[in-house]
Scaffold this active site. Sequence first.
Site, PDB file in Angstrom:
ATOM      1  N   ASN A  60      -0.104  23.027 -21.211  1.00 24.11           N
ATOM      2  CA  ASN A  60      -1.077  22.489 -22.150  1.00 24.11           C
ATOM      3  C   ASN A  60      -2.447  23.066 -21.853  1.00 24.11           C
ATOM      4  O   ASN A  60      -2.953  22.944 -20.739  1.00 24.11           O
ATOM      5  CB  ASN A  60      -1.132  20.961 -22.040  1.00 24.11           C
ATOM      6  CG  ASN A  60      -2.064  20.361 -23.081  1.00 24.11           C
ATOM      7  OD1 ASN A  60      -1.750  20.281 -24.264  1.00 24.11           O
ATOM      8  ND2 ASN A  60      -3.245  19.937 -22.634  1.00 24.11           N
ATOM      9  N   GLU A  61      -3.036  23.730 -22.826  1.00 23.82           N
ATOM     10  CA  GLU A  61      -4.414  24.211 -22.786  1.00 23.82           C
ATOM     11  C   GLU A  61      -4.758  25.024 -21.532  1.00 23.82           C
ATOM     12  O   GLU A  61      -5.744  24.739 -20.850  1.00 23.82           O
ATOM     13  CB  GLU A  61      -5.392  23.039 -22.855  1.00 23.82           C
ATOM     14  CG  GLU A  61      -5.220  22.120 -24.023  1.00 23.82           C
ATOM     15  CD  GLU A  61      -6.158  20.912 -23.963  1.00 23.82           C
ATOM     16  OE1 GLU A  61      -6.649  20.507 -25.023  1.00 23.82           O
ATOM     17  OE2 GLU A  61      -6.396  20.386 -22.852  1.00 23.82           O
ATOM     18  N   GLU A  75      -2.880  17.990 -30.635  1.00 20.31           N
ATOM     19  CA  GLU A  75      -3.887  16.961 -30.385  1.00 20.31           C
ATOM     20  C   GLU A  75      -4.976  17.061 -31.432  1.00 20.31           C
ATOM     21  O   GLU A  75      -5.457  18.160 -31.749  1.00 20.31           O
ATOM     22  CB  GLU A  75      -4.535  17.104 -28.994  1.00 20.31           C
ATOM     23  CG  GLU A  75      -3.641  16.758 -27.828  1.00 20.31           C
ATOM     24  CD  GLU A  75      -4.347  16.922 -26.480  1.00 20.31           C
ATOM     25  OE1 GLU A  75      -5.592  16.792 -26.439  1.00 20.31           O
ATOM     26  OE2 GLU A  75      -3.662  17.185 -25.483  1.00 20.31           O
ATOM     27  N   TRP A  81      -9.922  12.567 -18.144  1.00 18.68           N
ATOM     28  CA  TRP A  81     -10.329  13.559 -17.168  1.00 18.68           C
ATOM     29  C   TRP A  81     -11.678  13.206 -16.542  1.00 18.68           C
ATOM     30  O   TRP A  81     -11.841  12.121 -16.024  1.00 18.68           O
ATOM     31  CB  TRP A  81     -10.305  14.959 -17.796  1.00 18.68           C
ATOM     32  CG  TRP A  81      -8.961  15.271 -18.427  1.00 18.68           C
ATOM     33  CD1 TRP A  81      -8.712  15.519 -19.746  1.00 18.68           C
ATOM     34  CD2 TRP A  81      -7.679  15.326 -17.782  1.00 18.68           C
ATOM     35  NE1 TRP A  81      -7.358  15.723 -19.961  1.00 18.68           N
ATOM     36  CE2 TRP A  81      -6.703  15.611 -18.774  1.00 18.68           C
ATOM     37  CE3 TRP A  81      -7.252  15.165 -16.471  1.00 18.68           C
ATOM     38  CZ2 TRP A  81      -5.359  15.735 -18.492  1.00 18.68           C
ATOM     39  CZ3 TRP A  81      -5.898  15.286 -16.178  1.00 18.68           C
ATOM     40  CH2 TRP A  81      -4.969  15.566 -17.179  1.00 18.68           C
TER      41      TRP A  81
END
Length: 1007
Positions: A168-169, A390, A447
């Site tokens: 992811n990312e 997302e 985060w």
Amino acid sequence: MKILKAQAHFKVERSSRGTSNIEGGYLDDGKGLNNWDVFTHIQGNIQNNDNGDVADDHYHKFLKDIEIMNSLGVNAYRFSISWARILPKGRFGEVNPSGIRFYNNLIDNLLFKGIEPFVTIHHHDLPQELEDRYGSWLSPLIQEDFVYFAKICFENFGERVKYWTTLNEPNLFAEMAYIRGWYPPAHCSVPFGNCSAGNSDTEPLIALHNMLLSHAKAVKLYRQTFQEKQGGCIGIVSHSFMYEPLRDEESDREAVRRIMAFKVGWMLDPLVYGDYPQEMRQCLGNNLPSFTEEETECIKGSIDFIGVNHYGTLYAKDCLHSACSCTEFPCISGGGRAIQGFTYTTGERNGVPIGKPTGNSRFFVVPKGLEKLIDYIKEKYNNIPMYVTENGYSSPRQKNEKLSYIIHDVKRINYHKNYLTALARSIRKGADVRGYFVWSLMDNLEWIDGFSVRYGLYFVDRQTLERIPKLSASWYKNFLNNVTSFNDNDQLLNTSSPIKKKFVVTGSENYRRVEGGYLDDGKGLNNWDVFSHIPGKVKNNDNGDVADDHYHRFLEDIEIINSLGVNAYRFSISWARILPKGRFGEVNPSGIRFYNNLIDNLLLRGIEPFVTIYHHELPQELEDRYGSCLSPLIQEDFVCFAKICFENFGDRVKYWITINQPNIVAEMGYMRGWFPPGHCSPPFGNCSAGNSNTEPLIALHNMLLSHAKAVNLYRKTFQEKQGGCIGIVAHAHMYEPLRDEAADREAVRRVLASTVAWMFDPLVYGDYPQEMRQYHGNNLPSFTEEETKYIKGSIDFIGINHYGSLYAKDCLNSACSCTQFPCISSGDSAIEGFTYTTGERNGVPIGELTGNSMFFVVPKGMEKLIDYIKERYNNVPMYVTENGYSPPQKNESLLHLLRDVKRINYHKQYLASLARATRKGADVRGYFMWSLMDNFEWYDGFSMRYGLYYVDRQTLERIPKLSAAWYRNFLNNVTSFKYIDQHLNTSSPTKKKVVTGAEKYSRVEML
């Protein structure tokens, strides 16, 4: 599958995210430390020093979270696998079987609900061991570790997972961890920050290079070894802003193209074409790693789909031909550096934001940006299938936000509507977009922002971890159920649906049976708290201190209720939670708050609250002061309690029940001594106090007058303004003559008068039945003229709790005697109407046995009872407020309890009987199944189970029985009461793979 007209493959779905965001359980069951566990425990790294040790505790609450997803109607759920939960030490240690078991359980339970798992292998977290040993992503050794981890995932989960995301990312992670130092391992250099290690100009390039090669090698393994057999697909997810030129100049338009290459092309160009974008080679020179010929062959074409995480749009300004400088340190943009493509990015032009600000200083609401981004990817990468993995909104941060403000999230609704509209435009232009995941299901650890920003459709109380639905959850559910257009004219606030004249519902009931929290938040002791703590009063010495813990789990239970498709829920209010000392103490505000929350959340889902004021329990203070129901003083206390309920809840509650089964309270509490206060006398028992021949009559008399006075108050003060109705509930057997004799037929009429009419005759006609006056004489209390005036006609409806039928035998003209002590039915006393009742004739039961020795399955009895009430009481509106089945008590396996075909048959047959009565004209307006879940069944404790959901007494998990699936199917096709024969088809018809309840739980148990 939810189909969008513009694209047959499009699915609207819901996502969760990284394990650190929601999972918690950070060292539970053998999980190792990961990089985020270490990073978040360093003071100052995370806003408010938050961490993910508990997060949303999804690790322990995943089943409840799945119920929430299912209630929304989603068809896929995106989640990631914790690397350190599977491999605590990477390939330098053993596989953790508990980690495998957890994700197997998660996947199995998703599939059981018809929800497709969309699984990310790596989402920013990795075992700290790999960072400590060789620097994780800065070393090519990470590639071997990642492939090893991916292989374990494919082997253990791949036969059920059809959608894999490797990373992811990785572009965002490289930036945040190695340019800015905001993510672990916190590497950076000036001007981006002043970290203890790192080089912001080179390390991000090395890290992403290793991530891309890790991806490619994992994909190669999957395609060569697993894909053909398992039938899945595999891709990667990129974080992607869209950009607009800051100035109307060609240099800034070129800057947009360059920054898109540096942000999006940096990731996707190698995966599609085999090398980095030319713009990056030009700016970065030898700092940009190269792929060997073998690596190029491996990486080129290594995606089946592209995942896009998109939150907003920024302006871009050229810094090759224009002066760019940072005015702050650390430098957010760093536009004068090659690593940023010599491009300065900002959210403002001349002090004016590009779009509405959000909770993230770099995310601005620009819906058109999503359309442009999808168009860009479509053109640049040959329209490879895409998923928007997302897309979400967090409101600007405010201090001390009220919960009501957070939940009323109209801005989030508008954000998603506008972004979905933009996405639809791209699809209509031919973009192969196959799905859309809202970020996020619930507020979580964001985060470095910790819990300070909230993207969720559900608010998570950080103290209790309760998931509280926001307005957006209701909107999204409605949207998913009508995915045909993106019309902006939604009636967002119309979340409750009117109760139809006839409706089919399921109900829970008394607070004590499910609620628990018996002394929490200011609640006082009630009579059942005291009674159930006396050894021997309740089977197995069970009590309701915790019960099903509905007090703390009510939101999860509402999601279960909602998932069934019901339109009303019946529950009672704990008198001692509202008034711990009755009128001799203060109102408990926590109690008011709890029931307000319960009512509001029911209405938010279109579920009508059907509220009982008194259900068997009252403050012990009233028993101690004056003997509760044996004193007329109880009337004043009850009216005081009812008034508080009307004042605090009546604006939203349209269906009130004053008292549940006062005839049962009188019998069980004052004749048999099985309920508090435990009064009785021979032959019914040998209690320390009581008179079984007189006290039941006094107790019921006071309950009926309490009811009438409360109704009088409601009608005079509240009913016109609040628009509700009010009634009462009786417990009612139906009876058949034991012998084919006139005496026993008369005994049937007499026992119905002594049980049902004992309650309803005064409420309809103003006095007790003549049959009772004849046999009780002066023992039966009388109503004064004034009392008669307000008790007569004091019901808007009649509630009926019915479980079975019995035989009746005359004892006026026949000899009757008890063969056991205490005597269940002697028949030779006035209090029983000189009628002996039994479930057997000549040793043959009247119907199939159940878990209660006096409840026999006789469906025809329902029809006869309704007919009786219709005729005797001029067809006053009726609700069947309880009807349910508990199997005979024996040591059954969980699998047997869940496969409850007998319960399904019971309800089918009783509903068919009820339908016959309604077709003959009975004004029956609703049906409540007893019960939603297994609970505390009074003196039987937890030994009997009436629920559609089994409750594990250790974990309190609600596990659906087969009957829950049947009832959901029944409710979704409520056009008749005909039998639905395909009991066992409990999984969604859209699923390619069918997992029945039995299969699922046998699998879980074996693990």
